[in-house]
Design a protein around this motif. Structure first.
Motif, short mmCIF file in Angstrom:
data_model
loop_
_atom_site.label_atom_id
_atom_site.label_comp_id
_atom_site.label_asym_id
_atom_site.label_seq_id
_atom_site.Cartn_x
_atom_site.Cartn_y
_atom_site.Cartn_z
N SER A 172 0.65 -1.46 0.25
CA SER A 172 -0.04 -0.07 -0.19
C SER A 172 0.76 1.23 -0.12
CB SER A 172 -0.85 0.18 1.17
OG SER A 172 -0.11 0.22 2.35
N THR A 213 -14.28 -8.61 -3.43
CA THR A 213 -14.61 -8.24 -1.92
C THR A 213 -14.87 -6.84 -1.97
OG1 THR A 213 -13.17 -9.96 -1.16
CG2 THR A 213 -13.81 -8.06 0.24
N THR A 274 0.21 -4.16 4.84
CA THR A 274 -1.11 -4.21 4.60
C THR A 274 -1.63 -5.13 3.52
OG1 THR A 274 -1.32 -1.91 5.08
CG2 THR A 274 -3.09 -2.95 4.13
N ASP A 278 -7.31 -5.45 1.91
CA ASP A 278 -7.58 -4.29 2.69
C ASP A 278 -7.05 -2.96 2.02
OD1 ASP A 278 -8.55 -6.08 4.53
OD2 ASP A 278 -6.65 -6.07 5.67
N GLY A 281 -9.26 -2.63 -1.00
CA GLY A 281 -10.87 -1.84 -0.49
C GLY A 281 -10.94 -0.48 -0.15
N GLU A 282 -9.86 -0.16 0.77
CA GLU A 282 -9.77 1.26 1.13
C GLU A 282 -9.69 2.27 0.12
OE1 GLU A 282 -7.18 3.85 4.19
OE2 GLU A 282 -7.23 1.74 4.52
#
Length: 291
Positions: A172, A213, A274, A278, A281-282
């Motif tokens: 990330s 997701t 990360t 996640d 998605g963020e």
């Protein structure tokens, strides 16, 4: 200690300033340099000194370096047109007597055959020759690079690429930013080159699963040939130069240039990186809110 973060108006630079503040650096010890100052007004509101800084305008570089001890040189955003700007910052840092310069390079920039590597390799060479005390952070791919693909998949249900079964050790943007903050703050990193990556290399099928997701709908990875990719880009109206660049980039990924996993990033930030699902998605949620 005063720290200059270049390109603070960009996503990575802004996150680095956030990380510095979170790690206890006083706002008045941070200088946020930005080509477009309006993009860092929120940092000024938090007490950070904001200055204009354009890699193509030498006088802004010299002014931004005044009174600065450490510099984060974030690589320019225009592939093929960024080396000269990097060189100007390095030369100005040498003239100013900068005690530490941290440069955000590319994974294995000195050895890989990849369309994005040459300018980073040139920059590292100039930095080494300059004698400026330095730390090199070789960032692998950003998980956020796939946000546009995921948003398109919201309509199509498909992520298509000509990379075959290759994997990418993405992390990330926030993880990379935190690592930069660590080496800016801490002693003991000068002279080091860190290979930064996610803890796990992910395939494009993994990216499609993460997109599933994030979107709440099925997304499939569809492998393309290089010819199919180029044809699709042409149909979308891209010019020949851009088509060639994108095709060369995916060819490099297909050959595994971004696959190697290293633990430098996790060690610097003191935790596992990360997970892709996640991070993606963020980032997708933030893009939808912004859009």
């Amino acid at each position: 200690m005063t720290i200059l973060v270049t390109a603070a108006g960009g996503q990575l630079g802004h996150l680095v300033v956030d990380a510095l503040l979170r790690r206890g650096v006083a706002p008045e010890q941070i200088v946020a340099g930005a080509r477009t100052v309006s993009k860092v007004v929120d940092l000024a509101d938090r007490g950070v000194r904001v200055v204009p800084l354009d890699y193509d305008v030498p006088e802004t570089i010299a002014a931004a370096l005044d009174g600065v001890d450490s510099v984060l040189l974030i690589s320019g955003s225009e592939p093929g047109a960024r080396f000269e700007g990097h060189r100007r910052v390095i030369e100005a840092a040498k003239e100013a007597g900068t005690a530490k310069l941290v440069y955000t390079s590319l994974a294995h920039a000195d050895t890989i055959d990849f369309v994005l590597a040459p300018e980073h390799k040139q920059t590292e060479e100039v930095l080494a020759a300059s004698g400026v005390p330095a730390v090199v952070l070789r960032n692998n791919w950003y998980a956020e690079n796939y946000v546009a693909d995921v948003l398109r998949a919201a309509d199509t249900g498909v992520i298509a690429a000509s990379v075959g079964e290759a994997t990418v050790a993405a992390a990330s943007r926030a993880d990379y930013a935190e690592a930069a903050a660590v080496v800016l703050i801490e002693d003991g990193h000068l002279g080091r080159t860190y290979e930064l990556s996610g803890d796990h290399a992910v395939s494009y099928a993994d990216i499609a699963a993460a997109a599933t997701t994030a979107l709440g709908r099925d997304v499939a990875y569809v492998p393309l040939t290089s010819e199919q990719l180029q044809s699709g880009l042409a149909e979308a109206g891209l010019d020949a130069g851009t088509i060639g660049f994108v095709s060369a980039m995916e060819d490099g990924i297909a050959r595994g240039v971004l696959s190697p996993v290293h633990d430098d990033l996790a060690r610097l930030i003191g935790r596992p990186t990360t997970p892709l699902v996640d991070a993606l998605g963020e980032a997708v949620s933030a893009a939808r809110v912004a859009g």
